[in-house]
Write a protein that holds these residues in place. Structure first.
Motif, PDB file in Angstrom:
ATOM      1  N   LEU A   1      20.122  50.329  46.708  1.00 33.73           N
ATOM      2  CA  LEU A   1      20.395  49.892  45.343  1.00 33.73           C
ATOM      3  C   LEU A   1      19.073  49.739  44.595  1.00 33.73           C
ATOM      4  N   PRO A   2      19.115  49.866  43.258  1.00 36.42           N
ATOM      5  CA  PRO A   2      17.914  49.565  42.474  1.00 36.42           C
ATOM      6  C   PRO A   2      17.543  48.100  42.677  1.00 36.42           C
ATOM      7  N   PRO A   3      16.255  47.781  42.589  1.00 40.83           N
ATOM      8  CA  PRO A   3      15.114  48.633  42.262  1.00 40.83           C
ATOM      9  C   PRO A   3      14.580  49.433  43.449  1.00 40.83           C
ATOM     10  N   GLY A   4      15.244  49.309  44.607  1.00 37.23           N
ATOM     11  CA  GLY A   4      14.821  49.993  45.824  1.00 37.23           C
ATOM     12  C   GLY A   4      14.959  49.061  46.999  1.00 37.23           C
ATOM     13  N   GLN A   5      16.211  48.708  47.315  1.00 39.76           N
ATOM     14  CA  GLN A   5      16.463  47.805  48.428  1.00 39.76           C
ATOM     15  C   GLN A   5      17.665  48.311  49.215  1.00 39.76           C
TER      16      GLN A   5
ATOM     17  N   ALA B   1      38.931  42.621  29.887  1.00 35.93           N
ATOM     18  CA  ALA B   1      38.249  41.617  30.705  1.00 35.93           C
ATOM     19  C   ALA B   1      37.785  42.218  32.031  1.00 35.93           C
ATOM     20  N   ALA B   2      38.644  43.038  32.648  1.00 37.67           N
ATOM     21  CA  ALA B   2      38.273  43.644  33.929  1.00 37.67           C
ATOM     22  C   ALA B   2      37.123  44.628  33.758  1.00 37.67           C
ATOM     23  N   VAL B   3      37.179  45.453  32.708  1.00 34.51           N
ATOM     24  CA  VAL B   3      36.101  46.422  32.497  1.00 34.51           C
ATOM     25  C   VAL B   3      34.802  45.701  32.146  1.00 34.51           C
ATOM     26  N   ALA B   4      34.886  44.620  31.390  1.00 30.25           N
ATOM     27  CA  ALA B   4      33.684  43.832  31.096  1.00 30.25           C
ATOM     28  C   ALA B   4      33.072  43.287  32.389  1.00 30.25           C
ATOM     29  N   THR B   5      33.928  42.873  33.321  1.00 25.17           N
ATOM     30  CA  THR B   5      33.434  42.398  34.622  1.00 25.17           C
ATOM     31  C   THR B   5      32.750  43.527  35.384  1.00 25.17           C
ATOM     32  N   MET B   6      33.369  44.713  35.358  1.00 25.65           N
ATOM     33  CA  MET B   6      32.744  45.874  36.016  1.00 25.65           C
ATOM     34  C   MET B   6      31.396  46.187  35.390  1.00 25.65           C
TER      35      MET B   6
ATOM     36  N   ALA C   1      25.435  46.158  35.374  1.00 23.67           N
ATOM     37  CA  ALA C   1      24.182  45.695  34.763  1.00 23.67           C
ATOM     38  C   ALA C   1      23.352  44.859  35.738  1.00 23.67           C
ATOM     39  N   ALA C   2      24.040  44.081  36.588  1.00 23.19           N
ATOM     40  CA  ALA C   2      23.321  43.235  37.542  1.00 23.19           C
ATOM     41  C   ALA C   2      22.661  44.078  38.635  1.00 23.19           C
ATOM     42  N   LEU C   3      23.365  45.104  39.106  1.00 21.61           N
ATOM     43  CA  LEU C   3      22.843  45.912  40.204  1.00 21.61           C
ATOM     44  C   LEU C   3      21.945  47.050  39.735  1.00 21.61           C
TER      45      LEU C   3
END
Length: 457
Positions: free
Chosen positions: A168-172, A431-436, A441-443
């Motif tokens: 996964l980004p940034p490289g882990q 709501a579900a797509v916003a969660t996705m 964005a986090a990963l």
């Protein structure tokens, strides 16, 4: 876009495993979808998890789009480099790392294909059942949550992945799951990555369930006067609890094409292709039940195939259906859609799709893994005629809308890719797509992982 400076940085890391040759980029800029090619700026032939780690870290740091690539058999544009960047080819990572026959598990690299795996397992009396038709890589199959002809009995990739490793980004490197058959430890990261279409990270290792080869296998074909009769038979079989391993529907257009391509003489009428696994006694009981139910609904021309050669010939023809139809229409491309609905609504959905396709006048064909409510309609179009593409898109749109009204899904196995992004929002809700999106964005905070896929801009 890869600038000269960014290319220099990649070349310093990977040497001659990185290519900017036109033929390499063009080969990695197309799949089996109807979309025009979208080649990357460069192709990296990864040979190890370290290569993947370096590619992900570099692309994250330099804001370079990164598109994981397997066999290129996706149908919704998943591997197209719509923003340029780097295509990360994983086919050289094709080692079978571990076979645990006692535990019925196997660990593989992502470039192993399903046919390669089954060839290696055969001598141990085991097989991997997920069969989407194409000889896809297992990493690609996991990324799109593939299923196919055996799903009615053995499930999809989701049910058959026990564990995985991914970069996964940034490289882990993340390890998710274990070889245990179940776990309640934390969030289910393996299921998050299975089906993520390369938008969160790159799968570098998979631990999968495998199964004992059945004691006895038999296949059968049954011809019907109408597609509706074939579908009603399927519904009756599932509702009666007949443990069929495979239940495939081909309409008359598909049968005509496979007869020509594979030199068969099947009646050119709607047909169910079934397979049964179990003891000889159990298989015979299943066959009797199927024959009784099918006969009541107009099924005729029963043909049984119990030798491996006869079964292989039938299933090879089924797997060739897509290409067989294209061969019947030189110069055409195929806009293929797949929906999945509750089995009780299958007849409604299939009949509506066929009526609308007939009324539109475009060449089409229907095949389906109807035992689990999943079917595909392919609309044949001349890529030079915009009005044909518009008609096919309209038909596909109405089919998906109907499936959603029946509490089904816009895609049973092809994935979202480029083509079904608007339907994801409609099916899952804001709501579900916003969660996705928040997970994405986090990963992948810089949005470099397979950009332009899954989510509408």
């Amino acid at each position: 876009m890869l600038t000269p400076d960014k290319l220099t940085a990649l070349h310093a890391l990977f040497g001659d495993r990185l290519s900017t040759q036109a033929h390499a980029c063009e080969a990695h800029g197309r799949d089996e979808s109807f979309y025009p090619p979208a080649p990357p700026d460069a192709v990296l032939m990864a040979e190890s998890e370290q290569d993947v780690l370096g590619a992900v870290a570099c692309c994250h740091a330099e804001r370079i789009p990164l598109i994981p690539f397997g066999a290129g058999t996706s149908l919704e544009g998943q591997v197209l480099a719509v923003q340029g960047g780097l295509s990360l080819d994983l086919t050289r990572m094709n080692a079978i790392l571990r076979v645990d026959a006692a535990d019925l598990t196997v660990t593989v690299q992502p470039g192993v294909t399903r046919e390669q795996l089954n060839a290696a397992l055969r001598d141990q009396g085991l097989f991997f059942p997920i069969d989407p038709g194409a000889n896809a890589t297992l990493g690609g199959m996991a990324s799109t949550r593939a299923s196919g002809t055996n799903a009615v009995r053995y499930g999809t990739l989701r049910e058959n992945v026990l564990a995985l490793r991914a970069v996964l980004p940034p490289g882990q490197v993340v390890r998710a799951g274990s070889r245990a058959k179940k776990s309640s430890a934390g969030y289910d990261l393996a299921r998050l990555l299975v089906g993520s279409e390369g938008t969160l990270g790159v799968i570098t290792e998979l631990t999968l369930k495998v199964h004992p080869l059945p004691e006895h296998v038999a296949a059968a074909t049954v011809t019907f006067p109408t597609v509706n009769a074939a579908v009603q038979t399927t519904i009756a079989l599932i509702q009666c609890g007949v443990p069929i391993a495979r239940c495939e529907l081909l309409d008359a257009h598909a049968i005509r094409a496979v007869n020509a391509h594979d030199h068969l003489d099947l009646p050119e009428a709607p047909l169910l292709l079934l397979e049964f696994h179990g003891s000889p006694l159990a298989v015979q009981e299943q066959i009797r039940t199927v024959q009784e139910l099918a006969t009541e609904l107009g099924g005729t021309a029963f043909q049984w195939a119990e030798t491996p050669e006869a079964r292989t010939r039938l299933w090879r023809a089924r797997h060739h259906a897509y290409w067989s139809v294209l061969q019947q229409h030189p110069g055409c491309r195929c806009l293929t859609t797949d929906v999945c609905v509750p089995i009780s609504h299958l007849a409604d959905c299939v009949n509506t799709a066929l009526q609308e396709a007939e009324a539109a006048g475009l060449p089409y064909f229907l095949v389906g893994h109807v035992g689990d409510g999943n079917f595909h309609v392919g609309y044949l179009i001349d890529p030079q005629r915009a009005e044909q593409l518009a008609t096919a898109e309209a038909l596909s749109h109405r089919l998906v809308q109907h499936a959603l009204r029946l509490e089904g899904t816009c895609t049973g196995e092809h994935g979202i890719g480029l083509h079904k992004q608007a339907y994801l929002l409609e099916e899952a809700g804001e709501a579900a797509v916003a969660t996705m999106r928040a997970i994405k964005a986090a990963l992948d905070p810089h949005g470099v992982m397979n950009p332009g896929k899954v989510f509408a801009a």
